[in-house]
Write a protein that holds these residues in place. Structure first.
Motif, mmCIF file in Angstrom:
data_model
loop_
_atom_site.group_PDB
_atom_site.id
_atom_site.type_symbol
_atom_site.label_atom_id
_atom_site.label_comp_id
_atom_site.label_asym_id
_atom_site.label_seq_id
_atom_site.Cartn_x
_atom_site.Cartn_y
_atom_site.Cartn_z
ATOM 1 N N GLU A 280 0.852 -1.181 0.000
ATOM 2 C CA GLU A 280 0.000 0.000 0.000
ATOM 3 C C GLU A 280 0.893 1.238 0.000
ATOM 4 O O GLU A 280 2.109 1.144 0.148
ATOM 5 N N LEU A 281 0.234 2.385 -0.137
ATOM 6 C CA LEU A 281 0.981 3.634 -0.184
ATOM 7 C C LEU A 281 0.623 4.543 0.972
ATOM 8 O O LEU A 281 -0.534 4.614 1.393
ATOM 9 N N LEU A 282 1.616 5.223 1.494
ATOM 10 C CA LEU A 282 1.420 6.396 2.342
ATOM 11 C C LEU A 282 1.991 7.571 1.567
ATOM 12 O O LEU A 282 3.118 7.499 1.056
ATOM 13 N N ILE A 283 1.222 8.634 1.476
ATOM 14 C CA ILE A 283 1.656 9.821 0.730
ATOM 15 C C ILE A 283 1.565 11.022 1.664
ATOM 16 O O ILE A 283 0.512 11.279 2.253
ATOM 17 N N LYS A 284 2.665 11.738 1.794
ATOM 18 C CA LYS A 284 2.652 12.918 2.662
ATOM 19 C C LYS A 284 3.326 14.090 1.962
ATOM 20 O O LYS A 284 4.102 13.920 1.021
ATOM 21 N N ASN A 285 3.017 15.291 2.436
ATOM 22 C CA ASN A 285 3.542 16.510 1.801
ATOM 23 C C ASN A 285 4.545 17.216 2.708
ATOM 24 O O ASN A 285 4.811 18.403 2.521
ATOM 25 N N TYR A 286 5.084 16.509 3.685
ATOM 26 C CA TYR A 286 6.008 17.159 4.619
ATOM 27 C C TYR A 286 7.191 16.256 4.901
ATOM 28 O O TYR A 286 7.178 15.077 4.551
#
Length: 286
Positions: A280-286
């Protein structure tokens, strides 16, 4: 605006400590949550595994949790406000179920209670006794999962129910039934948003049946991406879970530096040997 639903690999369980398949990912998710935030937003609440893991630590923040599944939100509100009455109703289900498991299950599955205690009690009872812990409704919004094969299901988990009730009684927690875009209005710098939407199918046969009676399709994934992007521009820290699908990877290409692959087990398969791990994916902007 089209409604969305929230699908998870097992039923939404506001009445267990860490719900569904998400508990398998919780350590990794926890490692990627900011150490400080003023307000927490989770608009696809489902079983609430991430929220409860944080709120149980008594972190000082304002908590805004929501979901578009009205039955699920009613469950949380009832557990918060009327947990003793709910426990009593569940004990009644347990007594009748022990005498005739299959017959009583299908009687309750076909029932349409009007009282909020009976509605939530029915939801929890079906969740604990249906096949494989699934929560699935048909196009008419009717729960249609067959009875499970359990010797002694734990229909009434008093300790967890009272623990969840205590957490939810905090004046710093807001619970609403609403679309994710409405839930995220007014979010700004210093806030943290965790997004756990219905996952994008990785194949034509991988799409689960609805958690509500409306689909969350790829146009909704695009809508969610646009919200992710607008929050990023505001300086909001955002973490999102989704499947490792080509569509999601392409959609979030701008945030490729924040995409992480994690291994997870799914428990949707009825054959235990086929419940294999996947990415699965975890997507973060920081």
């Amino acid at each position: 605006m089209k409604q969305q639903y929230h699908v998870i690999s097992v039923a939404p369980r506001p009445f267990v400590k860490w719900a569904g398949g998400k508990r398998q990912l919780l350590p990794v998710i926890s490692e990627n949550i900011p150490t400080k935030f003023d307000r927490y937003f989770e608009p696809f609440l489902g079983g609430g595994a991430v929220f409860f893991s944080l709120a149980a630590k008594e972190r000082k923040a304002k908590w805004f949790i929501s979901d578009l599944n009205s039955d699920l939100v009613l469950s949380y509100v009832t557990i918060r406000d009327k947990v003793k009455e709910l426990v009593s109703s569940l004990e009644n289900h347990t007594a009748h179920y022990s005498k005739n498991q299959s017959g009583y299950y299908y009687n309750i599955r076909e029932a349409n209670p009007k009282n909020e205690i009976d509605k939530v009690s029915r939801l929890i009872f079906l969740n604990k006794t249906c096949f494989n812990g699934l929560y699935r409704v048909n196009s008419k919004g009717k729960f249609n999962v067959p009875v499970g094969r359990y010797v002694n299901p734990n229909i009434v988990n008093k300790e967890n129910l009272f623990e969840v009730s205590k957490i939810l009684q905090s004046k710093d927690i807001s619970i609403k039934c609403q679309d994710f875009e409405d839930a995220l209005k007014g979010v700004g710098q210093g806030d943290f948003v965790y997004l756990d939407p219905p996952y994008q199918p990785v194949s034509s046969t991988a799409s689960f049946t609805s958690y509500t009676d409306s689909d969350f399709d790829f146009s909704d994934q695009k809508r969610l991406y646009n919200k992710f992007k607008s929050l990023d521009k505001k300086g909001v820290k955002v973490l999102l879970s989704n499947s490792k699908s080509d569509e999601i990877i392409d959609l979030f290409q701008e945030f490729s530096d924040g995409i992480m692959e994690i291994n997870a087990n799914r428990f949707i398969n009825s054959v235990s040997k086929n419940r294999t791990g996947h990415t699965e994916l975890l997507i973060k902007n920081y």
